[in-house]
Scaffold this motif. Structure first.
Motif, PDB file in Angstrom:
ATOM      1  N   SER A  19      -7.909  -9.167  -2.411  1.00 45.52           N
ATOM      2  CA  SER A  19      -8.371 -10.557  -2.373  1.00 45.52           C
ATOM      3  C   SER A  19      -9.060 -10.946  -3.681  1.00 45.52           C
ATOM      4  O   SER A  19      -9.129 -12.114  -4.027  1.00 45.52           O
ATOM      5  N   ASP A  20      -9.559  -9.964  -4.440  1.00 45.87           N
ATOM      6  CA  ASP A  20     -10.274 -10.267  -5.687  1.00 45.87           C
ATOM      7  C   ASP A  20     -10.046  -9.135  -6.679  1.00 45.87           C
ATOM      8  O   ASP A  20     -10.904  -8.269  -6.873  1.00 45.87           O
ATOM      9  N   GLU A  32       0.859  -1.174   0.000  1.00 45.84           N
ATOM     10  CA  GLU A  32       0.000   0.000   0.000  1.00 45.84           C
ATOM     11  C   GLU A  32       0.903   1.233   0.000  1.00 45.84           C
ATOM     12  O   GLU A  32       1.664   1.435   0.937  1.00 45.84           O
ATOM     13  N   HIS A  42     -14.849   3.309   3.059  1.00 43.47           N
ATOM     14  CA  HIS A  42     -14.900   2.874   1.662  1.00 43.47           C
ATOM     15  C   HIS A  42     -13.498   2.618   1.116  1.00 43.47           C
ATOM     16  O   HIS A  42     -13.255   1.605   0.471  1.00 43.47           O
ATOM     17  N   ALA A  43     -12.595   3.564   1.328  1.00 39.89           N
ATOM     18  CA  ALA A  43     -11.251   3.440   0.756  1.00 39.89           C
ATOM     19  C   ALA A  43     -10.568   2.189   1.288  1.00 39.89           C
ATOM     20  O   ALA A  43     -10.014   1.388   0.526  1.00 39.89           O
ATOM     21  N   ALA A  44     -10.620   1.997   2.607  1.00 39.99           N
ATOM     22  CA  ALA A  44      -9.941   0.841   3.204  1.00 39.99           C
ATOM     23  C   ALA A  44     -10.576  -0.463   2.726  1.00 39.99           C
ATOM     24  O   ALA A  44      -9.878  -1.401   2.332  1.00 39.99           O
ATOM     25  N   ALA A  45     -11.911  -0.531   2.729  1.00 38.18           N
ATOM     26  CA  ALA A  45     -12.581  -1.772   2.344  1.00 38.18           C
ATOM     27  C   ALA A  45     -12.379  -2.076   0.859  1.00 38.18           C
ATOM     28  O   ALA A  45     -12.135  -3.224   0.486  1.00 38.18           O
ATOM     29  N   HIS A  46     -12.457  -1.048   0.000  1.00 42.60           N
ATOM     30  CA  HIS A  46     -12.264  -1.287  -1.433  1.00 42.60           C
ATOM     31  C   HIS A  46     -10.845  -1.766  -1.732  1.00 42.60           C
ATOM     32  O   HIS A  46     -10.642  -2.663  -2.538  1.00 42.60           O
ATOM     33  N   ARG A  47      -9.866  -1.152  -1.085  1.00 45.53           N
ATOM     34  CA  ARG A  47      -8.479  -1.568  -1.335  1.00 45.53           C
ATOM     35  C   ARG A  47      -8.254  -3.003  -0.871  1.00 45.53           C
ATOM     36  O   ARG A  47      -7.596  -3.802  -1.543  1.00 45.53           O
ATOM     37  N   LEU A  48      -8.797  -3.330   0.290  1.00 47.08           N
ATOM     38  CA  LEU A  48      -8.650  -4.685   0.833  1.00 47.08           C
ATOM     39  C   LEU A  48      -9.357  -5.697  -0.071  1.00 47.08           C
ATOM     40  O   LEU A  48      -8.818  -6.772  -0.365  1.00 47.08           O
ATOM     41  N   HIS A  49     -10.546  -5.346  -0.521  1.00 45.92           N
ATOM     42  CA  HIS A  49     -11.302  -6.210  -1.430  1.00 45.92           C
ATOM     43  C   HIS A  49     -10.509  -6.449  -2.714  1.00 45.92           C
ATOM     44  O   HIS A  49     -10.418  -7.583  -3.203  1.00 45.92           O
ATOM     45  N   MET A  75     -12.284  -5.059  -8.924  1.00 40.22           N
ATOM     46  CA  MET A  75     -11.935  -3.635  -8.988  1.00 40.22           C
ATOM     47  C   MET A  75     -12.554  -2.924 -10.181  1.00 40.22           C
ATOM     48  O   MET A  75     -12.742  -1.711 -10.156  1.00 40.22           O
TER      49      MET A  75
END
Lengths: 161, 161
Positions: free
Chosen positions: B150-151, B6, B140-147, B155
């Motif tokens: 993993s997938d 990151e 949102h930023a943290a969850a989207h980046r983490l998502h 994106m």
């Protein structure tokens, strides 16, 4: 590199590969609908939600994954999740019989590549203080996990370590 | 594997390795103080904050990293960040002269392994609606980046793609 993969459900022996696929497809659907999502979020009640999703306006969804009939039948307390979200859904694989799922919750059918909402969930708006608490838990969980991936040593620090 | 790291600051040519080290040490300090943090958060104003940190009670800090005297002098608008946080800090490496940093913001000195608060920041509580907006952006930023980690295919979906 297992620690780079964000688990979609707790690895406690009960969760199947099917549940992981359902989680992946469901999160893709949620993202298409402009929700961000995290998995395995511990709620104030002590239970963990399989998927919690957040909208731009602060709306909170919970999606509980049921990968088998047995998995659904052993969960007598699913209504408890209502206290922590505005809408509650179940997400199931195509192999699950739709008719056993409760009519008073939303229903999503998913595979590893995507998902579809079969039944919308009724809305039961949570109180502002609850929303704020869920939002802070969601933000902390996502940010801490992301931080841990870029700096694993930081994980030992703080009460979330 | 650059996409698993990151970035602590935008890779726009202005940011140095020093800035990345300062970000890492600062985030370790924040975590020790039980804040979660994300880097490069776009604010409502369109500017990006280097580090935004969140406390359990919803308090929001912004930490701006200044890795060189030139870097600090070219930023005429740093006071704008105040509108988006309860406390504003600068984080600098040990090589920066402390005396040029403004007395009306907090000051953190950091290296790659940790950081120390030299001067506490004055508190200027943001309005509830602003806090809510920053909190949702952070989540949102943290969850989207983490998502996305993993997938990665997810994106391309949704407005955040």
């Amino acid at each position: 590199m297992p620690r780079l993969i964000e688990p979609a459900a707790p690895y406690d022996g009960r969760q199947s590969e099917t549940a992981l696929f359902v989680a992946r497809g469901t999160r893709r659907l949620l993202r298409r609908l402009n929700f961000s999502s995290v998995t395995e979020l511990p709620l104030l009640s002590g239970r963990r939600a399989d998927i919690v999703a957040l909208a731009d306006d602060g709306a909170v969804l919970i999606v509980e994954i049921k990968s088998s009939i047995a998995d659904f039948r052993t969960d007598a307390k699913w209504r408890d999740y209502r206290a922590h979200c505005d809408r509650l859904y179940f997400a199931i694989p195509e192999t699950m019989p739709v008719e056993i799922m409760p009519a008073d919750a939303g229903l999503i059918v998913a595979d590893a590549y995507g998902a579809e909402i079969l039944r919308e969930a009724p809305e039961h708006r949570i109180a502002p203080a609850t929303r704020r608490a869920v939002l802070i838990r969601f933000a902390h969980a996502a940010a801490h996990r992301l931080h841990g991936l870029s700096d694993p040593e930081a994980m030992a620090l703080g009460v979330y370590g």
